[in-house]
Structures are given as C-alpha cells and as structure tokens.
Design a protein around this motif. Structure first.
Motif, mmCIF file in Angstrom:
data_model
loop_
_atom_site.group_PDB
_atom_site.id
_atom_site.type_symbol
_atom_site.label_atom_id
_atom_site.label_comp_id
_atom_site.label_asym_id
_atom_site.label_seq_id
_atom_site.Cartn_x
_atom_site.Cartn_y
_atom_site.Cartn_z
ATOM 1 N N ASP A 111 0.841 -1.197 0.000
ATOM 2 C CA ASP A 111 0.000 0.000 0.000
ATOM 3 C C ASP A 111 0.875 1.247 0.000
ATOM 4 O OD1 ASP A 111 -2.505 -1.435 0.224
ATOM 5 O OD2 ASP A 111 -1.978 -1.816 2.316
ATOM 6 N N GLY A 116 -1.395 3.306 -10.380
ATOM 7 C CA GLY A 116 -2.144 3.097 -9.154
ATOM 8 C C GLY A 116 -1.536 3.744 -7.931
ATOM 9 N N TYR A 117 -0.417 4.459 -8.103
ATOM 10 C CA TYR A 117 0.274 5.076 -6.966
ATOM 11 C C TYR A 117 0.491 6.578 -7.216
ATOM 12 C CZ TYR A 117 1.605 0.424 -5.207
ATOM 13 O OH TYR A 117 1.588 -0.853 -4.726
ATOM 14 N N LYS A 126 -0.730 4.204 -2.525
ATOM 15 C CA LYS A 126 -1.846 3.843 -3.402
ATOM 16 C C LYS A 126 -2.835 4.995 -3.517
ATOM 17 C CE LYS A 126 -1.714 -0.943 -4.099
ATOM 18 N NZ LYS A 126 -2.335 -2.167 -3.567
#
Length: 312
Positions: free
Chosen positions: A120, A142-143, A173
């Motif tokens: 995460d 996604g980050y 994230k």
C-alpha cells in the motif's frame, strides 16, 4: 554423404546443438552423462547409444550436500503474497521499505518485482533523483509519488547537499487519503519524508536516509527533533523506516537504536538486510501492537533487500 564430427564429452561443455548422438559407453566420471545429455535443444534431437543408467551419477559429496540443505519455506520466500491471500488480512496496511541504490536505473526492476507492488505504501531511500518535478516515467500505475531529493534536505551541511546520491521517496496507493508533511518546524538537515495516512487506515509514516559520512552526533540531534515533532502530532501509530547505516546486528553500541527505544519505539526486523548480512534497514513502530508482521524480502538488483511490515 554428410560429414559427421565426434567430440569428447569434456570438449562439448557449454555447447548447444540441435541434434547429437551421445554414447554413454565410456562414462568414467560423475556428471559426465549430464553434460552429454543436456547439449541438445530438444528431446527429439537427442539420440543415445550404449545406454546404461548406472553411468548417470553425481559426485557423492554433492548428493550429501543436497540432502543436508535446508529446504526453502515458500511462506518466507513470498510473505506479502500470502498475506494478501489471507482473508483475515484484507484490510491490513502493507508497508515496504527498500534502498534502491538509484531509482531511475532500477525502476524497471522494481516494476517487475513479484511483491514490491503489493504494498500500500512503498518507501524508498537512495533514490539519487534531482530536480523538483516528478517525471512521468517515474510514475507507478495506481500510486502517487512524493519525494525529497538530497539537495533540498540540507541547510547547514553544504558538503552533503552538494554530494550526489541520497534522496527519499514514497509511493502510496491512489485510494488512500494522505497528507504529505514536506516541511516540519525545527526539523532541518535530514533526508526525510513524512506522510500522514488518514484513510482507509490511519498511520503516521516517515522514511529517513542517513549517509555514512553524516556525523553521528549531528544526525542524532536532528533525528531527535523529528521524532519529537512526530510525537507532538499525536497521530498513531508512527512507523519509521529507512537506511540509517547502523548495523542493528552489531554487538557494539547502537546510539540510533537507543534513541528510538528511549522514545518508545520497537524495532521489527531481526535478520540481515544486505549482502554482507548487516541489518542497515530497520523498521521502527511506536508503542505496542498485538497483530503485526514484519520481515525481509528478496531482490536481485540492490545491495539491500527490501523490508516490510503489515499492520492489521
């Protein structure tokens, strides 16, 4: 007619061919049969004469060593993968720290790593970045990336600010609600980054890099200022990771560890994190936690192995 060529087995070591006729008649050493039978690219291209299974054998010492080898535990090889697959840990906060020894040159390696992108929050030290903007090629799907380069980290130590290397970064994230604390009052001359994670989990996260040439007394004073500021924020838990260039496995005095312990932190990593089996990449957590997992991952492109902690 076609010319045919014959070679001894010793001569063909390292050779690759489409087809070959292999005679096992005069095998007299361990491993010879393996060398001979493994030269062709396909099984259909391999023709065997004088087959005798007793001629296929290895050195007894190798056989004994294989039997005495410790079997690899798959759970320890891919711990994050197993945690992700555990339904009881679906909501756990997964944090990984890794000294990349240069983010730009190892970004493709990072993207291909089987576990790093399960995190995460991915904390990185020794990014070796320069410039204020985040180039598009450094983005991870996604980050969101936050970074502090070395030259922006020092006010009173120009010899460190002007030296190449260093730098820290955090990838988090996109579904996480976070606040980056780029500058904290009374905290200077430190390669650090602090991130306040508000949702879906709560945590105050810091990543720190200490260059080996950084005077220890000065570093401790600035580290103490940062830890004091984190305490004042009263946002729990506090997780601090990084490369402090202090071997936590050493039997000698460890002043950085002592400072963290005096502040109520627990160090989670217990095995070596480098090729020389030194523990330079610890993870510290404030207070006590009943359900927390931590350990060391494997990598192939850095002197440092990644470390992780998972908080339920």
């Amino acid at each position: 007619m076609k010319l045919a060529f014959a070679c001894t087995i010793h001569k063909v070591q390292g050779m690759t061919t489409d087809c070959a006729v292999v005679s096992l008649k005069r095998i007299f050493e361990s491993g010879m049969a393996y060398v001979a039978l493994s030269r062709t690219t396909t099984l259909s291209g391999l023709h065997i004469t004088d087959f005798d299974e007793n001629k296929i054998f290895c050195d007894p010492e190798i056989n004994a060593s294989l039997k005495n080898m410790t079997k690899a535990d798959f759970l320890n090889i891919q711990p994050i993968l197993h945690i992700v697959q555990d339904s009881k840990m679906n909501s756990a906060l997964k944090i990984i720290h890794h000294n990349t020894e240069g983010l730009e040159c190892h970004l493709d390696d990072l993207k291909c790593h089987h576990e790093l992108l399960l995190a995460d929050v991915l904390c990185l030290t020794e990014t070796h970045l320069s410039g204020s903007a985040v180039p598009a090629y450094l983005q991870l799907d996604g980050y969101t990336m936050y970074k502090r380069n070395r030259h922006a980290s020092y006010t009173n130590y120009t010899h460190l600010a002007n030296k190449k290397g260093g730098g820290v970064a955090i990838y988090v994230k996109n579904n996480f609600q976070v606040s980056p604390l780029m500058y904290i009052q009374n905290v200077t001359d430190l390669e650090y980054l602090v991130l306040k994670i508000k949702a879906p989990k709560q945590a105050l996260l810091a990543v720190i890099y200490r260059p080996p040439s950084y005077n220890l007394a000065d570093f401790l004073a600035n580290l103490n200022a940062l830890l004091t500021s984190l305490e004042i924020m009263d946002f729990k838990p506090i997780i601090v990771s990084g490369d402090f260039n202090e071997d936590q496995l050493s039997l000698h005095n460890k002043p950085i560890l002592n400072l963290f312990e005096d502040k109520g932190y627990t160090q989670l990593i217990s095995t070596g994190t480098t090729e020389n089996n030194t523990l330079l990449d610890p993870i510290f957590v404030s207070g006590s936690h009943s359900n927390i997992r931590a350990g060391v991952l494997q990598t192939y492109y850095s002197y440092h192995d990644p470390v992780y902690c998972v908080l339920d």
